[in-house]
Design a protein around this motif. Sequence first.
Motif, PDB file in Angstrom:
ATOM      1  N   ARG A 166      -6.527   4.068   5.177  1.00 43.36           N
ATOM      2  CA  ARG A 166      -7.264   5.284   4.769  1.00 43.36           C
ATOM      3  C   ARG A 166      -6.447   6.538   5.070  1.00 43.36           C
ATOM      4  O   ARG A 166      -6.392   7.477   4.254  1.00 43.36           O
ATOM      5  CB  ARG A 166      -8.601   5.343   5.507  1.00 43.36           C
ATOM      6  N   CYS A 199       1.086   4.228  -2.823  1.00 42.59           N
ATOM      7  CA  CYS A 199       0.860   5.627  -2.456  1.00 42.59           C
ATOM      8  C   CYS A 199       2.041   6.502  -2.872  1.00 42.59           C
ATOM      9  O   CYS A 199       1.850   7.624  -3.344  1.00 42.59           O
ATOM     10  CB  CYS A 199       0.622   5.746  -0.952  1.00 42.59           C
ATOM     11  N   TRP A 222      -6.018   3.498  -9.019  1.00 48.37           N
ATOM     12  CA  TRP A 222      -5.333   3.497  -7.720  1.00 48.37           C
ATOM     13  C   TRP A 222      -6.161   2.789  -6.652  1.00 48.37           C
ATOM     14  O   TRP A 222      -5.648   1.932  -5.922  1.00 48.37           O
ATOM     15  CB  TRP A 222      -5.054   4.940  -7.310  1.00 48.37           C
ATOM     16  N   VAL A 223      -7.427   3.123  -6.538  1.00 44.19           N
ATOM     17  CA  VAL A 223      -8.277   2.504  -5.518  1.00 44.19           C
ATOM     18  C   VAL A 223      -8.431   1.008  -5.775  1.00 44.19           C
ATOM     19  O   VAL A 223      -8.388   0.191  -4.837  1.00 44.19           O
ATOM     20  CB  VAL A 223      -9.647   3.205  -5.486  1.00 44.19           C
ATOM     21  N   MET A 265      -3.822   6.895   2.448  1.00 41.70           N
ATOM     22  CA  MET A 265      -4.385   7.395   1.188  1.00 41.70           C
ATOM     23  C   MET A 265      -4.676   8.897   1.276  1.00 41.70           C
ATOM     24  O   MET A 265      -4.404   9.657   0.333  1.00 41.70           O
ATOM     25  CB  MET A 265      -5.661   6.624   0.862  1.00 41.70           C
ATOM     26  N   LEU A 273      -5.276  -0.889  -4.672  1.00 42.77           N
ATOM     27  CA  LEU A 273      -5.235  -1.079  -3.216  1.00 42.77           C
ATOM     28  C   LEU A 273      -6.264  -2.114  -2.774  1.00 42.77           C
ATOM     29  O   LEU A 273      -6.012  -2.896  -1.841  1.00 42.77           O
ATOM     30  CB  LEU A 273      -5.495   0.252  -2.517  1.00 42.77           C
ATOM     31  N   VAL A 306       0.844  -1.204   0.000  1.00 36.45           N
ATOM     32  CA  VAL A 306       0.000   0.000   0.000  1.00 36.45           C
ATOM     33  C   VAL A 306       0.876   1.249   0.000  1.00 36.45           C
ATOM     34  O   VAL A 306       0.607   2.214  -0.734  1.00 36.45           O
ATOM     35  CB  VAL A 306      -0.943  -0.012   1.209  1.00 36.45           C
ATOM     36  N   SER A 350      -1.564  10.843   0.886  1.00 36.26           N
ATOM     37  CA  SER A 350      -1.151  10.933  -0.516  1.00 36.26           C
ATOM     38  C   SER A 350      -1.985  11.961  -1.271  1.00 36.26           C
ATOM     39  O   SER A 350      -1.457  12.727  -2.094  1.00 36.26           O
ATOM     40  CB  SER A 350      -1.275   9.558  -1.187  1.00 36.26           C
ATOM     41  N   GLN A 357     -13.475   5.530  -0.423  1.00 40.05           N
ATOM     42  CA  GLN A 357     -12.691   4.766   0.542  1.00 40.05           C
ATOM     43  C   GLN A 357     -12.679   3.282   0.164  1.00 40.05           C
ATOM     44  O   GLN A 357     -13.442   2.818  -0.684  1.00 40.05           O
ATOM     45  CB  GLN A 357     -13.265   4.945   1.942  1.00 40.05           C
TER      46      GLN A 357
END
Length: 772
Positions: free
Chosen positions: A514, A430, A471-472, A517, A475, A426, A520, A616
Amino acid sequence: FFFQAEDGIRDSVASRGLGDVYKRQYQRRVHGEDIFGMASPSPQKQRGIYTELVTVEKGESILPMLSSGPSAETVIEKNQVQTYPRAKGITRKTPAPVAEEFESAPGSAAVEERKEKTNKKRTQYYYSKQRPGVADIDPKVQEPFVTIPGCPPRKVVIDRLKKLYASQSLEDLLDEEGVNYTTVDQQESVWLPLEPYDDTSFDTRLCEEWIECGKVSGVQNALAGIGLYHDKEKHQYEWRKMLVYSYNKELNVFEGEWEDNREKCRLPRLHILFDAEDRRKFAKRLAAAHRMRSYADAMIKYNFFIDNMPIDEIPEPDTEQQNRIVTMALPYKEPMTAEGTSTMGEIKLEYARTMNKIIYDRLTEAKDQNLIHYDLILPPDEKGSHPTKYFAMLQIENNKFADNLSQFFFNTLQIKKEVILALVDVKTECLTINNSMVFNMDFNKIFRVDEFKQVQESHISQSAMELKDLWVNKLKDVIKKYFGGVGKGWFNIQETSKETYEFGKLKKLLTRIRLMMEESILDISKQSLNNFVSGVVSLIPKITTVNGPGDVQNSFTDSPVEEEQKTEAKEPLFTIDLIIKQGNDLPKYGPDPATIPKVVMDLFDKGLTELQQISQLEPKVLEGLFKKQTTLYLKAPIRPKTKPDPNLNPDKIVDENTWVWELFDVLERELNRSIEPLQDYLKTYEKYKTLTSLNPDDVVHKIAAGEGGEGDKDLKKEIAEIKKEILNNMALEEQIKKEIPESIVVSMFKINCKDVRKLYEGKYSEIVKGLI
């Protein structure tokens, strides 16, 4: 908890605690008698007041005082010792003379000693005494700005500290620490300067921070405090009030003046006590410096004595010891060289000095005054306080390793290999996404306004897609990769119970991810917005001078010399057209420059809005728990609607998005400044106002009609006049070509003047054709 206090106290003096109440209770009745043993004619009315000075746990120790009031000894002690902070505009009252009447007879040694101590000169302090030009600094406290239930408010804590500091006497505190400046010149270590032994860890603020605290609305005010004044003629030291104005970093001293005579002075930090500073801590700091200087003086003399002791009669190491030293010191087995002989000489000298040190220490411990006449106060031996143990293993008492390990496993997340690997992946994703830019920063091309808007919106949408989807989802795949097959337990992503999830470690893990993230996103926002604003502002000249339609000077520096030294010219950002619409005498811009700042600022807001719509991981990973289509967004910066002003409500925390407002404000201000020279450039075309409405056919007919009215004129003369008109209009056409360029750069805009130039020169060209 209730404290009994005397009824009828209505003085104008601000409250100073229960001490004043006790002072006025020397006529209180106790079981029908007062404290002096006299009969009580009638009981007085009583009332209760709240106090925070006692608690229920310690209530048993104060029960006698609740029923009978303080004793005579308490009243006497309070009258002599206790000092109260003074409120603004209130003078000190003379205490009631009850102490001398009952503790001892007048003229006794105790009373005289007390009088001498009371009359001893002490520096007076004031609480909340504000003066013009003097900063009112609050003590530094570690308290939240928002009051926590059950804890005192920050203002109350600061007010209590002010009262506490104002009630303390520095001279008394120094006496307790054993520092007496009346005999400082008689100290043996006075030849050493005191400043090198100052322990700066006592400081709550740096020297520069103290000066910054004195700035109010950009104006530097003085800092109130007391300083150590040295009367060189009388060889005396005393603490005087002073005002500090500045700090000299090179000399490491504060500069100010004494309040009584306005004499300029320079003092080191160790000799200045600010009013907003803890006096007890300052006294300990000053005492520590004196103590360390005494230790340094003692160590210098101690080594001086040992170095000057004779070594002639000290036996040298025997031959076996010398051979052992040489064998262990030299890397090879060869006869001793000159270098080895020199090393052995140093060893013998150090051996003799060590023997002398042992002799001196033994004589010092024996306190033989015949041999040792100097009593040195050496620093404590740290090694002696921790004797070397026989075993190297450290013995741990009351070891509860199993309980501590179990508690650690219960609290930590890193109990599985999968957790560590997931966090590493992760963090890698990021860090990779941190290099993304929301805006297109390729400003090497000159854009039309619509083209610039289209390019930026396309780049913003593409960047948002990378963040929202790629990106989400990456992850999400990382979490399912490592925890998809874990099953029931702490990290069960198939969990369906809300209560179990709330108390489980999976929630802590996803919360940590979270936060990573959001960090970032914050980095991307700061980097993108700063680059976008700085990129646009860098293309706006600081000074634009408009002299004519073809003479415009753009300067990107404040100095003309620096502008001449610059070799690389900056390209404008936008291109606009200068056109003349039908029915207008003056040209206009297309598009209107007044709409350009709004276009750029809307792009600023659009980039922020896209960053606020990144979802999220919890609803995507825990599909069994979040069955409804719930969309939770990550925290991202937002632009405040109004300018954050910390002065409106200083108790609240400063808005964390203040930097966004500041960037937006800079962008708006610079864009509005960039379009101002465009209006100045339009004014240069006012001299062509008559040319705009000129009709070439009317001019030709007018010239022809003027010639036909004089029939007797010579033909050659008519031809000469027509030729003159043709040459004149041709010259005016060339003048238009020289004065009006096809394009020109004004501020950050490239203005296309080709259509206006063509229109103006076409007027004269048609006149010439009509005359020919």
